[in-house]
Design a protein around this motif. Structure first.
Motif, PDB file in Angstrom:
ATOM      1  N   THR A   1       0.939  -1.281   0.008  1.00  0.00           N
ATOM      2  CA  THR A   1       0.046  -0.093  -0.084  1.00  0.00           C
ATOM      3  C   THR A   1       0.860   1.278  -0.059  1.00  0.00           C
ATOM      4  O   THR A   1       0.596   2.169  -1.017  1.00  0.00           O
ATOM      5  CB  THR A   1      -0.957   0.011   1.144  1.00  0.00           C
ATOM      6  OG1 THR A   1      -1.875  -1.329   0.912  1.00  0.00           O
ATOM      7  CG2 THR A   1      -1.896   1.180   1.219  1.00  0.00           C
ATOM      8  N   PHE A   2       1.866   1.276   0.735  1.00  0.00           N
ATOM      9  CA  PHE A   2       2.742   2.496   0.949  1.00  0.00           C
ATOM     10  C   PHE A   2       3.700   2.635  -0.637  1.00  0.00           C
ATOM     11  O   PHE A   2       3.674   3.765  -1.019  1.00  0.00           O
ATOM     12  CB  PHE A   2       4.021   2.098   2.030  1.00  0.00           C
ATOM     13  CG  PHE A   2       4.901   3.048   1.993  1.00  0.00           C
ATOM     14  CD1 PHE A   2       4.755   4.295   2.699  1.00  0.00           C
ATOM     15  CD2 PHE A   2       6.229   2.929   1.734  1.00  0.00           C
ATOM     16  CE1 PHE A   2       5.729   5.499   2.720  1.00  0.00           C
ATOM     17  CE2 PHE A   2       7.286   3.845   1.639  1.00  0.00           C
ATOM     18  CZ  PHE A   2       6.915   4.928   1.780  1.00  0.00           C
ATOM     19  N   LEU A   3       3.870   1.493  -1.040  1.00  0.00           N
ATOM     20  CA  LEU A   3       4.819   1.520  -2.107  1.00  0.00           C
ATOM     21  C   LEU A   3       3.537   2.158  -3.455  1.00  0.00           C
ATOM     22  O   LEU A   3       4.068   3.076  -4.195  1.00  0.00           O
ATOM     23  CB  LEU A   3       5.105   0.191  -2.796  1.00  0.00           C
ATOM     24  CG  LEU A   3       6.092  -0.344  -1.950  1.00  0.00           C
ATOM     25  CD1 LEU A   3       6.647  -1.890  -2.600  1.00  0.00           C
ATOM     26  CD2 LEU A   3       7.432   0.588  -2.053  1.00  0.00           C
ATOM     27  N   ASP A   4       2.438   1.743  -3.545  1.00  0.00           N
ATOM     28  CA  ASP A   4       1.302   2.073  -4.580  1.00  0.00           C
ATOM     29  C   ASP A   4       1.107   3.783  -4.105  1.00  0.00           C
ATOM     30  O   ASP A   4       1.030   4.654  -4.945  1.00  0.00           O
ATOM     31  CB  ASP A   4       0.032   1.483  -4.337  1.00  0.00           C
ATOM     32  CG  ASP A   4       0.338  -0.031  -4.887  1.00  0.00           C
ATOM     33  OD1 ASP A   4       1.312  -0.231  -5.561  1.00  0.00           O
ATOM     34  OD2 ASP A   4      -0.388  -0.754  -4.651  1.00  0.00           O
ATOM     35  N   ASN A   5       1.112   4.143  -2.946  1.00  0.00           N
ATOM     36  CA  ASN A   5       0.905   5.639  -2.606  1.00  0.00           C
ATOM     37  C   ASN A   5       2.291   6.340  -2.919  1.00  0.00           C
ATOM     38  O   ASN A   5       1.836   7.653  -3.399  1.00  0.00           O
ATOM     39  CB  ASN A   5       0.780   5.766  -0.882  1.00  0.00           C
ATOM     40  CG  ASN A   5       0.494   7.093  -0.550  1.00  0.00           C
ATOM     41  OD1 ASN A   5      -0.720   7.475  -0.855  1.00  0.00           O
ATOM     42  ND2 ASN A   5       1.197   7.480   0.395  1.00  0.00           N
ATOM     43  N   THR A   6       3.245   5.753  -2.851  1.00  0.00           N
ATOM     44  CA  THR A   6       4.525   6.336  -3.513  1.00  0.00           C
ATOM     45  C   THR A   6       4.383   6.707  -4.859  1.00  0.00           C
ATOM     46  O   THR A   6       4.880   7.761  -5.393  1.00  0.00           O
ATOM     47  CB  THR A   6       5.707   5.682  -3.078  1.00  0.00           C
ATOM     48  OG1 THR A   6       5.736   5.540  -1.612  1.00  0.00           O
ATOM     49  CG2 THR A   6       7.131   6.317  -3.328  1.00  0.00           C
TER      50      THR A   6
ATOM     51  N   PHE B   1       6.773   9.955  -6.464  1.00  0.00           N
ATOM     52  CA  PHE B   1       8.191   9.520  -6.229  1.00  0.00           C
ATOM     53  C   PHE B   1       8.682   8.132  -6.692  1.00  0.00           C
ATOM     54  O   PHE B   1       9.869   7.987  -6.658  1.00  0.00           O
ATOM     55  CB  PHE B   1       8.351   9.661  -4.558  1.00  0.00           C
ATOM     56  CG  PHE B   1       8.263  11.141  -4.254  1.00  0.00           C
ATOM     57  CD1 PHE B   1       9.228  11.855  -4.390  1.00  0.00           C
ATOM     58  CD2 PHE B   1       7.042  11.583  -3.562  1.00  0.00           C
ATOM     59  CE1 PHE B   1       9.142  13.091  -3.777  1.00  0.00           C
ATOM     60  CE2 PHE B   1       6.678  12.716  -3.014  1.00  0.00           C
ATOM     61  CZ  PHE B   1       8.042  13.470  -3.035  1.00  0.00           C
ATOM     62  N   LEU B   2       7.851   7.268  -7.273  1.00  0.00           N
ATOM     63  CA  LEU B   2       8.184   6.070  -7.718  1.00  0.00           C
ATOM     64  C   LEU B   2       7.248   5.979  -9.094  1.00  0.00           C
ATOM     65  O   LEU B   2       6.340   5.977  -9.049  1.00  0.00           O
ATOM     66  CB  LEU B   2       7.642   4.996  -6.768  1.00  0.00           C
ATOM     67  CG  LEU B   2       8.089   3.444  -6.937  1.00  0.00           C
ATOM     68  CD1 LEU B   2       9.470   3.233  -7.393  1.00  0.00           C
ATOM     69  CD2 LEU B   2       7.604   2.581  -5.897  1.00  0.00           C
ATOM     70  N   ALA B   3       8.016   5.495 -10.122  1.00  0.00           N
ATOM     71  CA  ALA B   3       7.345   5.327 -11.405  1.00  0.00           C
ATOM     72  C   ALA B   3       6.620   4.029 -11.384  1.00  0.00           C
ATOM     73  O   ALA B   3       7.403   2.993 -10.639  1.00  0.00           O
ATOM     74  CB  ALA B   3       8.349   5.282 -12.469  1.00  0.00           C
ATOM     75  N   GLN B   4       5.398   3.868 -11.966  1.00  0.00           N
ATOM     76  CA  GLN B   4       4.714   2.839 -12.053  1.00  0.00           C
ATOM     77  C   GLN B   4       5.741   1.571 -12.616  1.00  0.00           C
ATOM     78  O   GLN B   4       5.492   0.202 -12.291  1.00  0.00           O
ATOM     79  CB  GLN B   4       3.561   2.778 -12.908  1.00  0.00           C
ATOM     80  CG  GLN B   4       2.450   1.533 -12.669  1.00  0.00           C
ATOM     81  CD  GLN B   4       1.884   1.337 -11.232  1.00  0.00           C
ATOM     82  OE1 GLN B   4       1.499   2.098 -10.636  1.00  0.00           O
ATOM     83  NE2 GLN B   4       2.137  -0.034 -10.699  1.00  0.00           N
ATOM     84  N   PRO B   5       6.492   1.756 -13.650  1.00  0.00           N
ATOM     85  CA  PRO B   5       7.208   0.477 -14.187  1.00  0.00           C
ATOM     86  C   PRO B   5       8.328   0.116 -13.092  1.00  0.00           C
ATOM     87  O   PRO B   5       8.457  -1.314 -13.275  1.00  0.00           O
ATOM     88  CB  PRO B   5       8.095   1.092 -15.640  1.00  0.00           C
ATOM     89  CG  PRO B   5       6.950   2.272 -15.920  1.00  0.00           C
ATOM     90  CD  PRO B   5       6.553   2.854 -14.564  1.00  0.00           C
ATOM     91  N   THR B   6       8.910   1.042 -12.219  1.00  0.00           N
ATOM     92  CA  THR B   6       9.736   0.700 -11.232  1.00  0.00           C
ATOM     93  C   THR B   6       8.894  -0.509 -10.132  1.00  0.00           C
ATOM     94  O   THR B   6       9.515  -1.257  -9.702  1.00  0.00           O
ATOM     95  CB  THR B   6      10.548   1.634 -10.620  1.00  0.00           C
ATOM     96  OG1 THR B   6      10.851   2.426 -11.706  1.00  0.00           O
ATOM     97  CG2 THR B   6      11.366   1.378  -9.638  1.00  0.00           C
ATOM     98  N   ARG B   7       7.492   0.268  -9.963  1.00  0.00           N
ATOM     99  CA  ARG B   7       6.758  -0.482  -8.704  1.00  0.00           C
ATOM    100  C   ARG B   7       6.387  -1.717  -9.410  1.00  0.00           C
ATOM    101  O   ARG B   7       6.600  -2.990  -8.709  1.00  0.00           O
ATOM    102  CB  ARG B   7       5.544   0.333  -8.657  1.00  0.00           C
ATOM    103  CG  ARG B   7       4.422  -0.348  -7.978  1.00  0.00           C
ATOM    104  CD  ARG B   7       4.751  -0.780  -6.296  1.00  0.00           C
ATOM    105  NE  ARG B   7       3.932  -1.683  -5.883  1.00  0.00           N
ATOM    106  CZ  ARG B   7       3.445  -2.896  -5.937  1.00  0.00           C
ATOM    107  NH1 ARG B   7       4.581  -3.645  -6.814  1.00  0.00           N
ATOM    108  NH2 ARG B   7       2.750  -3.768  -5.248  1.00  0.00           N
ATOM    109  N   ASP B   8       6.393  -2.137 -10.882  1.00  0.00           N
ATOM    110  CA  ASP B   8       5.690  -3.247 -11.321  1.00  0.00           C
ATOM    111  C   ASP B   8       7.195  -4.289 -11.368  1.00  0.00           C
ATOM    112  O   ASP B   8       6.908  -5.247 -11.618  1.00  0.00           O
ATOM    113  CB  ASP B   8       5.413  -3.039 -12.819  1.00  0.00           C
ATOM    114  CG  ASP B   8       3.925  -2.169 -12.802  1.00  0.00           C
ATOM    115  OD1 ASP B   8       3.268  -2.307 -11.670  1.00  0.00           O
ATOM    116  OD2 ASP B   8       3.770  -1.555 -13.772  1.00  0.00           O
TER     117      ASP B   8
END
Length: 180
Positions: free
Chosen positions: A144-149, A154-161
């Motif tokens: 949840t925190f990462l999705d909020n980021t 502060f965090l690109a979706q491809p990096t999160r993925d």
């Protein structure tokens, strides 16, 4: 087939689900022909995972700095125990010996290893799949925190993925194997 580096606790945690997941993951790694690479301890979830992998006929490589051999109680029944000089060498050795990475429940060491290997992937230092074994929703708040980021820019979706997650060893291994 492949070598899976698993980051996880040297403690067992307070839920039997964590031990069960470590046993299930170790068994699945061995049954699928994968080698386990991990921190080399015989205690906690680390020991559970290594013992389950070995019991199922798998290969296990442990990596431990000399100064932690006594403190973390090194597992001397592994296929191979690599002793290194320090924590930096430990992480680099584990990464060099891995084709994919999994983080199970653990403490600050697990978090540090996870975020470092993820950062290395982001920086293009490797293109190896990474995932969280979200046993008992342990990583739910972090996800949840990462999705909020991402939502705050502060965090690109491809990096999160880049960071996969699943609640069972089978589902996570299926997802990571598809990227190998």
């Amino acid at each position: 087939m492949s070598r899976f580096c698993v980051y996880l606790g040297s403690r067992e945690g307070n839920s039997p689900a964590f031990r069960q997941a470590a046993n299930a993951l170790g068994t699945a790694l061995a049954q699928r022909g994968h080698t386990l690479v991990y921190g080399g301890a015989r205690l906690g979830l680390m020991g559970e995972l290594a013992n389950a992998t070995l019991a199922a006929g798998g290969q296990v490589i442990g990596v431990m700095p000399d100064h932690l051999v006594e403190r973390e109680q090194a597992h001397f029944g592994l296929t191979e125990l690599i002793r290194v000089a320090n924590m930096h060498e430990r992480k680099a050795t584990m990464a060099a010996n891995a084709d994919a990475f999994i983080a199970m429940p653990g403490g600050i060491g697990t978090f540090e290893e996870l975020f470092e290997i993820w950062t290395w992937g982001y920086l293009g230092l490797h293109e190896k799949p990474m995932g969280l074994l979200n046993t008992d929703d342990f990583y739910g708040p972090l996800l949840t925190f990462l999705d909020n980021t991402v939502g705050h820019g502060f965090l690109a979706q491809p990096t999160r993925d880049m960071l996969q997650d699943a609640q069972t060893p089978k589902a996570l291994l299926d997802a990571l194997e598809a990227q190998l």
